[in-house]
Design an enzyme around this catalytic site. Structure first.
Site, PDB file in Angstrom:
ATOM      1  CG  HIS A 186      -0.482   0.232   2.512  1.00 44.16           C
ATOM      2  ND1 HIS A 186      -0.290  -0.771   3.435  1.00 44.16           N
ATOM      3  CD2 HIS A 186      -0.116   1.373   3.134  1.00 44.16           C
ATOM      4  CE1 HIS A 186       0.172  -0.251   4.559  1.00 44.16           C
ATOM      5  NE2 HIS A 186       0.292   1.042   4.393  1.00 44.16           N
TER       6      HIS A 186
ATOM      7  CG  ASP B 162      -0.273  -3.973   2.621  1.00 43.15           C
ATOM      8  OD1 ASP B 162       0.297  -3.356   1.691  1.00 43.15           O
ATOM      9  OD2 ASP B 162      -0.794  -3.397   3.595  1.00 43.15           O
TER      10      ASP B 162
ATOM     11  CB  SER C 203       2.986   1.720   6.127  1.00 42.54           C
ATOM     12  OG  SER C 203       1.703   1.605   6.654  1.00 42.54           O
TER      13      SER C 203
END
Lengths: 516, 487
Positions: free
Chosen positions: B76, B107, B186
């Site tokens: 992402h 992901d 992230s």
């Protein structure tokens, strides 16, 4: 899966609180209304043509069924309305105010006490009902009201009701137009009057009067829009048997669609510029069953030309949807038992067919909808609660029910509410929930799933399911849900479980096992 | 394993950046040489107007070096990217990188810097195992509010399968940690000792300080998958099952007392089990591990997880072995694990255009998660219960047995030729002039080969078709393309 349970309990709380808030309204508003009306200088006039002798106050105690826990009813509540005295010592009220009633009482201008009344007839299509009063002499100082044969609009009108003390209250308003729509509990589109008034009204039976006669009964009012809807007098006359031979409403039996673009017109062979509608769907068992087919083009209905949006020219009421002719066509000689000549195009050829007028085919209903007599039929055994899918069940999810209910149920409700031609009569049976007991371990999280079959044979109603369980020779009946889950009903275990569940969850024994 | 997992906490994905904590023996100075800040400029395509693009967005995230010049990060972080640059803590220049592999279903993504000088004085992190419950770790990254490396400390608080919200449909193992994971974290590593034991990727929207890590078994699954040079994705077992708590059901099915296992309730069309397992089968072991009556197997001493976790760790072609109790007998049934492309329409989509068809200004697309999301954002899904049902139940109700995809009339570009088509908006098309439409390709070919004067577009649950004059509709399309600026 645990989340679902939490979700459900949240919903239940939500539903309860929302109904209770609704509950407050009807009882409070008359008081509030009185003061507002005085405050706004509205005339409160005792000598107003003596209408107080033709109007009574209605008090209805009612208790709604609980579709989540169908062995219970919700808290009793009270709503008030207005009734009209009609010939034959009867009182006419909008049917919706009697819904789920447990006690109906009436009070007239000359009395300070309420008198018990009985419901003698209701019709959910016209939203009308009649009450009788057993008390001798009740009607002695009352005077029946007469009803207009035709409605004139636009015009100014007076709107009457009785207040708590028995004095008559009047408000003013205007009749704006007449259109076809469904009544709150009806299935058939019927004429409805649009009313405008700047005053605070309830829409629970106030009488609309013009030239000394009743022109309609107000059954709906939205204060912030100043707009209300009323049952027109000619429909009331029909209900009372004062016009036509039948006091029941006919249904044309099909749904239609406008034809506005040239490609569609040419495809179906419509040559006229502004004529013809398409028959889109025919309901089994209805007036149109066996007479019309989807894809037929209706050019004339009952001798009237139908335009491409489905309107005809009514001599009094202007442009009206042609359903008017079938549903409220007494003045044209169309009612139950009669036939309507219909000029159609079928496969591009003109032909005339006769449509025999019949009432709405309730046998075509798969998911009951707005029917006031609809009380939840259920089967609760061994903690397994089965219900038939209905609009009322879905409405238990509260105001946002469309976004909250399972999308499969919503889809069925939107697209498969009625059965199609050739399909058998059936209802959708749900395993609504499982009331936890050691015997139904493993199934506690099931909620609102469709029951497809019992011992491999499809189930088409609660009664059918009960019969299948009763008549099964085996101790165990195997049920198949739409997600593939197999649920087994062990008859011996269920019998034992019922007494445990009854004691634990306070469910009466009469609610469990087989019921009539 | 993807599979339709319904229960999940609201989960928020963070764009890039992880906090880190100093661990007892952790050599933080060494670790930060492996951690990379990623700057991304991305541009998405609007599914509602698939011929246009959205605006350019800037974002930032974290990644870390895992050897062989590879930078591991979240998918992402770099989805829909047009331009990506990286930098480490002691560098002053930004280095351009390219995406080598991207896996939206778990992901994860692998990047590589084009300029070798980026790697000077860098360090690679080694992947560790799955940490124990209640063990401390640090999360390192570049969270919001600056471009200096940051460290936060946390504890492993739970191991379970959970939804990976980047794709919105896939569920894999996650580690729940009580560490302050923030936007920008992230893709950053969670470190125990001197090894990476997870990648920070999302947090619960409800509850404070609950973050989630992608564990190393999922990372290794990804790294193994790409060894052949391309990413294939996860395999699906493709069944639904029911626990075996109920005594009556066990008795009715003749399950021996004390035999643990679960009942197969649904075989999903095109899944690995399709054709091998049967509805009603009682699964007692997977690959030699006993399956409990609640459907779990032992993961390690800390956790029991759904037995589907065994399948999740496999690749296409690997064998799945079950011990099954069927009709009173034990059987060994094994079959090959395979991917199930049927689920693809339920995934959020990135980096790819949306295919559509137009006739007479009527726009058609295959039903997808992206289309649904656009619809609901536009607030026009009211009454759209047909496609909501078809979307949610397309696989569970076996509609995919006979159909590749539902094609919906999702929008119209107004023109006199389509003046009476509003009635059909948001409905699934069934056939064109009698030939069934089971994919967008079907619709295109049916439109292309139509010779009749009229096009009869029949929609699901509506008896009468939508009628178009074919040549008028084709002529209108030319006009519409120029008026509305298509292509």
């Amino acid at each position: 899966m645990k989340l679902r349970i939490l979700f459900l309990s949240f919903l239940l709380v939500f539903t309860v609180s929302s109904t209770e808030s609704k509950n407050g309204k009807p009882s409070k508003s008359p008081v509030k209304k009185n003061s507002e009306m005085k405050g706004s200088g509205t005339v409160s006039n005792r000598s107003d043509n003596g209408f107080e002798k033709s109007i009574v106050q209605i008090k209805v105690s009612f208790q709604e069924p609980d579709y989540i826990s169908p062995w219970k009813k919700k808290n009793p509540r009270v709503r008030r309305g207005v009734g009209i005295v009609v010939n034959g010592n009867r009182i006419l009220v909008p049917a919706q105010i009697l819904q789920y009633s447990t006690l109906v009482e009436v009070k007239k201008f000359s009395s300070y006490t309420e008198t018990k009344a009985e419901i003698s007839r209701t019709d959910s299509e016209t939203n009308l009902a009649l009450l009788t009063v057993e008390e001798k002499g009740f009607f002695e100082d009352l005077k029946p009201l007469e009803f207009q044969q035709k409605i004139v609009y636009p015009q100014q009108i007076a709107i009457y009701q009785l207040d708590n003390s028995g004095s008559i209250q009047s408000a003013s308003g205007a009749l704006l137009s007449l259109d076809l729509d469904l009544y709150p509990q009806g299935q058939i589109e019927l004429p409805i009057l649009d009313v405008n008034s700047a005053e605070t009204l309830n829409g629970n039976g106030e009488v609309i009067v013009s030239e000394g006669k009743a022109a309609g009964i107000l059954f709906d009012f939205t204060g912030d829009k100043n707009a209300g809807r009323a049952i027109p007098s000619f429909l009331i006359r029909k209900f009372l048997g004062l016009s036509g031979k039948s006091d029941r409403i006919a249904y044309k039996g099909f749904r239609h669609r406008p034809v506005t673009d040239s490609a569609t017109k040419e495809f179906y062979g419509i040559s006229g510029k502004n004529e013809g509608i398409l028959v889109a769907e025919v309901l089994p068992g209805s007036s149109a069953d066996g007479v019309l087919k989807a894809g037929d083009v209706v050019l004339e209905f009952g001798g009237k030309k139908i335009d491409s949006k489905g309107y005809f020219e009514h001599s009094t009421y202007g442009k009206q949807v042609f359903s008017f002719l079938a549903h409220a066509g007494d003045e044209f000689g169309y009612e139950i038992g009669k036939t309507v000549p219909v000029l159609i195009l079928r496969d591009k050829k003109k032909m005339e067919v006769d449509l025999p007028l019949k009432p709405f085919p309730y046998s075509a209903v798969r998911i009951p909808h707005r029917d006031p007599s609809n009380r939840p039929d259920y089967y609760l055994n061994g903690g397994f609660l089965f219900l038939e899918l209905s609009e009322n069940y879905l409405l238990e999810w509260g105001k946002d029910w469309r976004s909250r209910v399972d999308k499969k149920l919503l889809y069925l409700y939107d697209y498969h509410k009625f059965r199609s031609l050739g399909e058998p009569q059936s209802r959708i049976v749900l395993l609504s929930q499982v009331i936890p007991d050691e015997s139904n371990n493993g199934y506690h999280d099931i909620f609102g799933r469709i029951l497809e079959s019992a011992d491999g044979i499809s189930v088409n109603s609660i009664q059918d399911l009960m019969r299948k369980v009763r008549e099964s020779k085996k101790d165990i009946v195997s049920l198949r849900l739409d997600d593939g889950t197999e649920v087994v009903l062990d008859k011996k275990e269920m019998a034992k479980a019922n007494s445990r569940i009854g004691a634990q969850y306070k469910i009466p024994a009469s609610a469990m096992g087989e019921r009539k | 394993m993807s599979a339709l997992k319904k229960l999940s906490l609201g989960i928020l994905i963070f764009l890039i950046s992880v906090p880190a904590t100093a661990e007892e023996k952790t050599d933080f100075d060494g670790i930060r040489k492996a951690v990379v800040q990623i700057k991304v400029y991305s541009q998405a395509i609007n599914p509602y107007s698939p011929w246009t693009t959205d605006g350019v967005r800037a974002g930032s995230g974290t990644g870390f070096l895992i050897g062989n010049k590879r930078i591991l990060t979240n998918a992402h972080v770099v989805s829909n990217a047009k331009f990506i640059q990286v930098q480490r803590y002691d560098q002053t220049e930004w280095y351009r990188v390219k995406i080598l592999f991207i896996a939206h279903d778990c992901d994860l993504a692998i990047l590589e810097a084009e300029d070798g000088t980026f790697y000077k004085d860098s360090r690679d992190l080694e992947l560790g195992g799955i940490p124990e419950l209640n063990s401390p770790l640090i999360v390192v990254g570049y969270p919001i509010g600056g471009n200096k490396v940051s460290v936060t400390r946390g504890i492993v608080s739970r191991k379970e399968q959970s939804e990976y919200s980047h794709s919105s449909v896939d569920s894999h193992l996650v580690l729940q940690v009580d560490a302050a994971i923030n936007p920008g974290n992230s893709g950053g590593p969670a470190i125990q000792g001197d090894k990476a034991v997870g990648v920070a990727f999302q947090v619960a929207t409800k509850g404070e300080n609950i973050g989630y890590l992608i564990p190393t078994n999922v990372i290794r699954h990804f790294l193994t998958d790409i060894e052949d040079g391309s990413y294939d994705g996860y395999v699906e077992l493709g069944i639904s099952f029911l626990n075996s708590f109920n005594t009556s059901l066990r008795k009715a099915k003749g399950i021996p007392d004390g035999l643990e296992g679960v009942f197969v309730t649904r075989i999903l069309p095109h899944g690995s089990a399709d054709g091998y397992l049967k509805e009603g089968d009682y699964l007692t072991e997977i690959d030699g591990s006993p399956i409990g009556r609640n459907g779990t197997t032992t993961l390690d001493k800390d956790a029991r997880v759904d037995f589907t976790e065994n399948v999740d760790n496999k690749h296409a072609g690997d064998k799945i072995r079950f011990k099954v109790f069927r009709e009173g007998k034990f059987m060994d049934i094994s079959f090959e694990a395979k991917r199930m492309p049927d689920f693809d329409f339920m995934r959020n989509r990135y980096d790819a255009p949306y295919d559509y068809a137009m006739i007479g200004g009527l726009l058609f697309q295959e039903m997808s998660q992206d289309l649904l999301a656009t619809w609901s954002r536009a607030g026009n899904t009211s009454g759209g219960s047909q496609f909501l049902y078809r979307y949610k139940y397309f696989i569970p109700d076996g509609i995919n047995r006979s159909k590749k995809a539902d094609v919906v009339l999702y929008r119209k570009l107004a023109h006199p030729v389509n003046s009476s088509s509003d009635y059909f908006l948001n409905l699934v098309i069934e056939s064109v002039n009698g030939s069934p439409v089971n994919s967008l390709a079907d619709l295109k070919s049916a439109l292309a080969k139509a010779k009749d004067r009229y096009l009869r577009l029949k929609f699901l649950d509506v008896e009468l078709p939508l009628i178009l004059d074919r040549s008028e509709a084709e002529a209108a399309d030319k006009q519409i393309r120029s008026t509305y600026g298509l292509e």
